[in-house]
Design a protein around this motif. Structure first.
Motif, PDB file in Angstrom:
ATOM      1  N   GLY A   1       0.826  -1.208   0.000  1.00  0.00           N
ATOM      2  CA  GLY A   1       0.000   0.000   0.000  1.00  0.00           C
ATOM      3  C   GLY A   1       0.859   1.255   0.000  1.00  0.00           C
ATOM      4  O   GLY A   1       0.632   2.196  -0.770  1.00  0.00           O
ATOM      5  N   ASP A   2       1.884   1.265   0.851  1.00  0.00           N
ATOM      6  CA  ASP A   2       2.765   2.436   0.932  1.00  0.00           C
ATOM      7  C   ASP A   2       3.534   2.653  -0.365  1.00  0.00           C
ATOM      8  O   ASP A   2       3.787   3.787  -0.780  1.00  0.00           O
ATOM      9  CB  ASP A   2       3.746   2.290   2.104  1.00  0.00           C
ATOM     10  N   LEU A   3       3.917   1.541  -0.998  1.00  0.00           N
ATOM     11  CA  LEU A   3       4.653   1.623  -2.263  1.00  0.00           C
ATOM     12  C   LEU A   3       3.782   2.285  -3.339  1.00  0.00           C
ATOM     13  O   LEU A   3       4.229   3.193  -4.062  1.00  0.00           O
ATOM     14  CB  LEU A   3       5.023   0.197  -2.702  1.00  0.00           C
ATOM     15  N   PHE A   4       2.549   1.850  -3.407  1.00  0.00           N
ATOM     16  CA  PHE A   4       1.606   2.405  -4.384  1.00  0.00           C
ATOM     17  C   PHE A   4       1.415   3.906  -4.134  1.00  0.00           C
ATOM     18  O   PHE A   4       1.468   4.733  -5.048  1.00  0.00           O
ATOM     19  CB  PHE A   4       0.278   1.647  -4.256  1.00  0.00           C
ATOM     20  N   LEU A   5       1.243   4.255  -2.854  1.00  0.00           N
ATOM     21  CA  LEU A   5       1.045   5.661  -2.484  1.00  0.00           C
ATOM     22  C   LEU A   5       2.277   6.493  -2.829  1.00  0.00           C
ATOM     23  O   LEU A   5       2.175   7.604  -3.360  1.00  0.00           O
ATOM     24  CB  LEU A   5       0.773   5.716  -0.975  1.00  0.00           C
ATOM     25  N   ALA A   6       3.465   5.940  -2.546  1.00  0.00           N
ATOM     26  CA  ALA A   6       4.711   6.667  -2.823  1.00  0.00           C
ATOM     27  C   ALA A   6       4.851   6.928  -4.319  1.00  0.00           C
ATOM     28  O   ALA A   6       5.255   8.016  -4.746  1.00  0.00           O
ATOM     29  CB  ALA A   6       5.905   5.867  -2.302  1.00  0.00           C
ATOM     30  N   LEU A   7       4.485   5.927  -5.136  1.00  0.00           N
ATOM     31  CA  LEU A   7       4.594   6.097  -6.592  1.00  0.00           C
ATOM     32  C   LEU A   7       3.629   7.180  -7.081  1.00  0.00           C
ATOM     33  O   LEU A   7       3.977   8.000  -7.938  1.00  0.00           O
ATOM     34  CB  LEU A   7       4.302   4.769  -7.298  1.00  0.00           C
ATOM     35  N   LEU A   8       2.425   7.185  -6.526  1.00  0.00           N
ATOM     36  CA  LEU A   8       1.469   8.221  -6.928  1.00  0.00           C
ATOM     37  C   LEU A   8       1.965   9.607  -6.509  1.00  0.00           C
ATOM     38  O   LEU A   8       1.916  10.562  -7.274  1.00  0.00           O
ATOM     39  CB  LEU A   8       0.100   7.960  -6.285  1.00  0.00           C
ATOM     40  N   LYS A   9       2.484   9.671  -5.267  1.00  0.00           N
ATOM     41  CA  LYS A   9       2.965  10.977  -4.775  1.00  0.00           C
ATOM     42  C   LYS A   9       4.133  11.480  -5.612  1.00  0.00           C
ATOM     43  O   LYS A   9       4.308  12.682  -5.793  1.00  0.00           O
ATOM     44  CB  LYS A   9       3.388  10.858  -3.312  1.00  0.00           C
ATOM     45  N   MET A  10       4.937  10.538  -6.106  1.00  0.00           N
ATOM     46  CA  MET A  10       6.119  10.892  -6.891  1.00  0.00           C
ATOM     47  C   MET A  10       5.758  11.802  -8.071  1.00  0.00           C
ATOM     48  O   MET A  10       6.502  12.718  -8.406  1.00  0.00           O
ATOM     49  CB  MET A  10       6.754   9.592  -7.406  1.00  0.00           C
ATOM     50  N   ILE A  11       4.593  11.540  -8.681  1.00  0.00           N
ATOM     51  CA  ILE A  11       4.277  12.308  -9.884  1.00  0.00           C
ATOM     52  C   ILE A  11       3.377  13.513  -9.622  1.00  0.00           C
ATOM     53  O   ILE A  11       3.098  14.282 -10.526  1.00  0.00           O
ATOM     54  CB  ILE A  11       3.651  11.427 -10.985  1.00  0.00           C
ATOM     55  N   VAL A  12       2.945  13.691  -8.355  1.00  0.00           N
ATOM     56  CA  VAL A  12       1.973  14.763  -8.110  1.00  0.00           C
ATOM     57  C   VAL A  12       2.555  16.160  -8.384  1.00  0.00           C
ATOM     58  O   VAL A  12       1.962  16.952  -9.114  1.00  0.00           O
ATOM     59  CB  VAL A  12       1.408  14.673  -6.677  1.00  0.00           C
ATOM     60  N   VAL A  13       3.731  16.451  -7.824  1.00  0.00           N
ATOM     61  CA  VAL A  13       4.276  17.805  -7.977  1.00  0.00           C
ATOM     62  C   VAL A  13       4.578  18.141  -9.449  1.00  0.00           C
ATOM     63  O   VAL A  13       4.104  19.165  -9.966  1.00  0.00           O
ATOM     64  CB  VAL A  13       5.511  18.026  -7.065  1.00  0.00           C
ATOM     65  N   PRO A  14       5.326  17.263 -10.161  1.00  0.00           N
ATOM     66  CA  PRO A  14       5.528  17.582 -11.591  1.00  0.00           C
ATOM     67  C   PRO A  14       4.215  17.699 -12.349  1.00  0.00           C
ATOM     68  O   PRO A  14       4.048  18.591 -13.189  1.00  0.00           O
ATOM     69  CB  PRO A  14       6.342  16.402 -12.125  1.00  0.00           C
ATOM     70  N   LEU A  15       3.275  16.838 -12.010  1.00  0.00           N
ATOM     71  CA  LEU A  15       1.999  16.842 -12.722  1.00  0.00           C
ATOM     72  C   LEU A  15       1.237  18.152 -12.501  1.00  0.00           C
ATOM     73  O   LEU A  15       0.705  18.749 -13.442  1.00  0.00           O
ATOM     74  CB  LEU A  15       1.144  15.660 -12.257  1.00  0.00           C
ATOM     75  N   VAL A  16       1.201  18.610 -11.244  1.00  0.00           N
ATOM     76  CA  VAL A  16       0.450  19.834 -10.946  1.00  0.00           C
ATOM     77  C   VAL A  16       1.074  21.018 -11.692  1.00  0.00           C
ATOM     78  O   VAL A  16       0.385  21.784 -12.363  1.00  0.00           O
ATOM     79  CB  VAL A  16       0.415  20.102  -9.424  1.00  0.00           C
ATOM     80  N   VAL A  17       2.402  21.126 -11.601  1.00  0.00           N
ATOM     81  CA  VAL A  17       3.064  22.264 -12.242  1.00  0.00           C
ATOM     82  C   VAL A  17       2.831  22.234 -13.755  1.00  0.00           C
ATOM     83  O   VAL A  17       2.400  23.220 -14.359  1.00  0.00           O
ATOM     84  CB  VAL A  17       4.574  22.255 -11.934  1.00  0.00           C
ATOM     85  N   VAL A  18       3.094  21.071 -14.360  1.00  0.00           N
ATOM     86  CA  VAL A  18       2.985  20.973 -15.817  1.00  0.00           C
ATOM     87  C   VAL A  18       1.538  21.174 -16.264  1.00  0.00           C
ATOM     88  O   VAL A  18       1.256  21.923 -17.192  1.00  0.00           O
ATOM     89  CB  VAL A  18       3.541  19.608 -16.310  1.00  0.00           C
ATOM     90  N   SER A  19       0.582  20.512 -15.574  1.00  0.00           N
ATOM     91  CA  SER A  19      -0.789  20.578 -16.088  1.00  0.00           C
ATOM     92  C   SER A  19      -1.432  21.941 -15.835  1.00  0.00           C
ATOM     93  O   SER A  19      -2.175  22.428 -16.692  1.00  0.00           O
ATOM     94  CB  SER A  19      -1.642  19.438 -15.542  1.00  0.00           C
ATOM     95  N   VAL A  20      -1.142  22.572 -14.707  1.00  0.00           N
ATOM     96  CA  VAL A  20      -1.725  23.902 -14.490  1.00  0.00           C
ATOM     97  C   VAL A  20      -1.115  24.909 -15.465  1.00  0.00           C
ATOM     98  O   VAL A  20      -1.817  25.692 -16.106  1.00  0.00           O
ATOM     99  CB  VAL A  20      -1.532  24.385 -13.025  1.00  0.00           C
ATOM    100  N   PHE A  21       0.203  24.837 -15.600  1.00  0.00           N
ATOM    101  CA  PHE A  21       0.879  25.749 -16.537  1.00  0.00           C
ATOM    102  C   PHE A  21       0.304  25.576 -17.940  1.00  0.00           C
ATOM    103  O   PHE A  21      -0.078  26.531 -18.612  1.00  0.00           O
ATOM    104  CB  PHE A  21       2.389  25.462 -16.536  1.00  0.00           C
ATOM    105  N   LEU A  22       0.218  24.312 -18.344  1.00  0.00           N
ATOM    106  CA  LEU A  22      -0.259  24.005 -19.689  1.00  0.00           C
ATOM    107  C   LEU A  22      -1.718  24.420 -19.852  1.00  0.00           C
ATOM    108  O   LEU A  22      -2.110  24.975 -20.887  1.00  0.00           O
ATOM    109  CB  LEU A  22      -0.123  22.497 -19.916  1.00  0.00           C
ATOM    110  N   GLY A  23      -2.511  24.136 -18.811  1.00  0.00           N
ATOM    111  CA  GLY A  23      -3.929  24.482 -18.860  1.00  0.00           C
ATOM    112  C   GLY A  23      -4.125  25.960 -19.144  1.00  0.00           C
ATOM    113  O   GLY A  23      -4.993  26.346 -19.928  1.00  0.00           O
ATOM    114  N   VAL A  24      -3.302  26.793 -18.516  1.00  0.00           N
ATOM    115  CA  VAL A  24      -3.456  28.235 -18.707  1.00  0.00           C
ATOM    116  C   VAL A  24      -2.749  28.700 -19.980  1.00  0.00           C
ATOM    117  O   VAL A  24      -3.312  29.439 -20.789  1.00  0.00           O
ATOM    118  CB  VAL A  24      -2.910  29.004 -17.479  1.00  0.00           C
ATOM    119  N   ALA A  25      -1.494  28.215 -20.181  1.00  0.00           N
ATOM    120  CA  ALA A  25      -0.698  28.717 -21.312  1.00  0.00           C
ATOM    121  C   ALA A  25      -1.330  28.376 -22.651  1.00  0.00           C
ATOM    122  O   ALA A  25      -1.123  29.087 -23.628  1.00  0.00           O
ATOM    123  CB  ALA A  25       0.723  28.147 -21.238  1.00  0.00           C
ATOM    124  N   SER A  26      -2.109  27.276 -22.706  1.00  0.00           N
ATOM    125  CA  SER A  26      -2.674  26.944 -24.014  1.00  0.00           C
ATOM    126  C   SER A  26      -4.064  27.550 -24.229  1.00  0.00           C
ATOM    127  O   SER A  26      -4.701  27.260 -25.238  1.00  0.00           O
ATOM    128  CB  SER A  26      -2.662  25.429 -24.238  1.00  0.00           C
TER     129      SER A  26
END
Ligand code: ASP
Length: 403
Positions: free
Chosen positions: A34-59
């Motif tokens: 369970g912790d492994l799965f959670l850690a993997l999901l958390k791993m991509i949260v910060v890059p995902l938020v930055v990229v998707s919010v930036f992209l959402g607005v910039a495009s």
């Protein structure tokens, strides 16, 4: 999330319950998975938020477009969160779950979480990242969203913005592919998370304050199955049932992780690829929603505050209930999309109407279960919002992609 994976994740929840209940002494391997799965999901949260919010607005086509999407999103968030709090307040006044609870039970309920000192001024100041790279490193999501929104907006008038957008588009696609790989682990991960919670807390955990938990759950169900679908139907002419089928995988992940942020990669994937919501809308509405739009949390804060008042035999007049209404909304906005965040920001609601902070001890025992439920509703609210705003901006319903 494919149909098979959703089915297997559902089976994972059931197996996790049985595992945790029957073999609590052997829960360590499940806990690790369970912790492994959670850690993997958390791993991509910060890059995902930055990229998707930036992209959402910039495009977005223009700054005017940003203004329109931004105001629609804000209006949707505030309206549905208020409806959720209202539902909670009506139910808790009708059911009165706290009447008859003795104060003695609070003493044995366990330690209190540290109260959060959060004034309105602090809250606003914390939104501005004085060093965006420090926020990146610390995973401080709200300031990162503000920075990405502003940077994205500033890119709109840049002459060569197509090139910038294309790079971020590629990164975004890669992150979503990575999400797909991680989701292959979902059935096991979900099983592990549920098993370790049940093993730690025991199945009988809900019984002592079942009425309180029942009130929160009833409110969440009304909001999820009646209010939000009606909003989607009346304002967007879209079926919530159809949407539910597209995003149920994300809802299972929300339930098992109790974290809107950790669920975000799956929410984005489901809304873009299964529900067919445009990248523009999904990339703007969902990352923002995972952090600030928490209908389930707002409803729970209001019910919990009133429950505590009833348990301490304190009558809150209508004016105090209006204060609960406002602060519960604010506390939900201020809560991060992580487990137990709502429990901590509840100090804000209790303080605002002078209720004893130690009342939180009363509700600790069932909080993890309610956290799982409210997080599911939080994510469901984000999905409905994205579908609705997509509809408003497209003028006609989207066709579903085949799964
Ligand atoms: N766990 C919730 C979420 O991530 C926040 C809360 O504690 O209410 O949406």
């Amino acid at each position: 999330m494919g149909r098979k994976l959703t089915l297997w994740s559902g089976i994972g929840v059931i197996v996790g319950f049985l595992y945790g209940a029957l073999l609590p002494q052997w829960v360590a391997p499940a806990d690790f998975v369970g912790d492994l799965f959670l850690a993997l999901l958390k791993m991509i949260v910060v890059p995902l938020v930055v990229v998707s919010v930036f992209l959402g607005v910039a495009s977005l086509e223009s700054l005017g477009h940003l203004k329109r999407l931004g105001s629609q999103t804000l209006i949707y968030y505030l309206t549905t969160t208020s409806l959720a709090v209202f539902t909670g307040l009506v139910l808790v006044n009708l059911i009165r779950p706290g009447v008859g609870v003795t104060l003695a039970s609070s003493a044995s309920a366990g330690p209190l979480p540290p109260p959060e000192g959060m004034s309105f001024r602090d809250f606003v100041l914390r939104l501005i990242p004085t060093n965006p790279f420090a926020s990146l490193a610390q995973g401080d999501i709200l300031p990162l969203i503000v920075f990405s929104l502003l940077l994205g907006a500033a890119v709109i008038p840049v002459r060569d913005r197509e090139a910038v957008v294309r790079v971020f588009q590629g990164l975004n696609d890669a992150i979503l592919t990575l999400t797909g790989w991680i989701m292959g682990l979902a059935p096991l991960g979900v099983m592990g998370l549920v098993a370790s919670i049940v093993a730690e807390k025991g199945l009988g955990v809900v019984i002592p304050i079942a009425q309180y938990a029942g009130t929160v759950v009833a409110g969440l169900l009304i909001h999820a199955f009646i209010t939000l679908p009606l909003v989607l139907l009346l304002l967007g002419q879209r079926s919530a049932l159809w949407l539910f089928h597209q995003v149920k995988g994300a809802l299972v992940v929300a339930f098992s992780t109790a974290s809107s942020s950790a669920t975000l990669p799956v929410t984005l994937e489901s809304m873009e690829h299964r529900a067919g919501v445009s990248r523009e809308v999904a990339g703007f509405v969902l990352p923002l929603g995972a952090t600030v739009n928490m209908d389930g949390t707002a409803l729970y804060e209001a019910v919990a505050a009133l429950f505590i008042a009833q348990a301490y035999n304190i009558t809150l007049p209508l004016s105090a209930q209006v204060v609960v209404f406002l602060t519960a909304t604010l506390a939900a906005i201020g809560a991060a999309g992580i487990p137990s965040a709502g429990l901590v920001t509840m100090a804000l609601v209790l303080q605002a109407v002078g209720l004893p902070l130690e009342g939180i001890g009363l509700i600790l025992a069932v909080d993890r279960f309610l956290d799982m439920m409210r997080t599911t509703v939080n994510v469901w609210g984000d999905c409905i919002g994205a579908a609705l705003i997509d509809r408003w901006n497209q003028g006609k319903p989207q066709e579903a992609e085949s799964p």
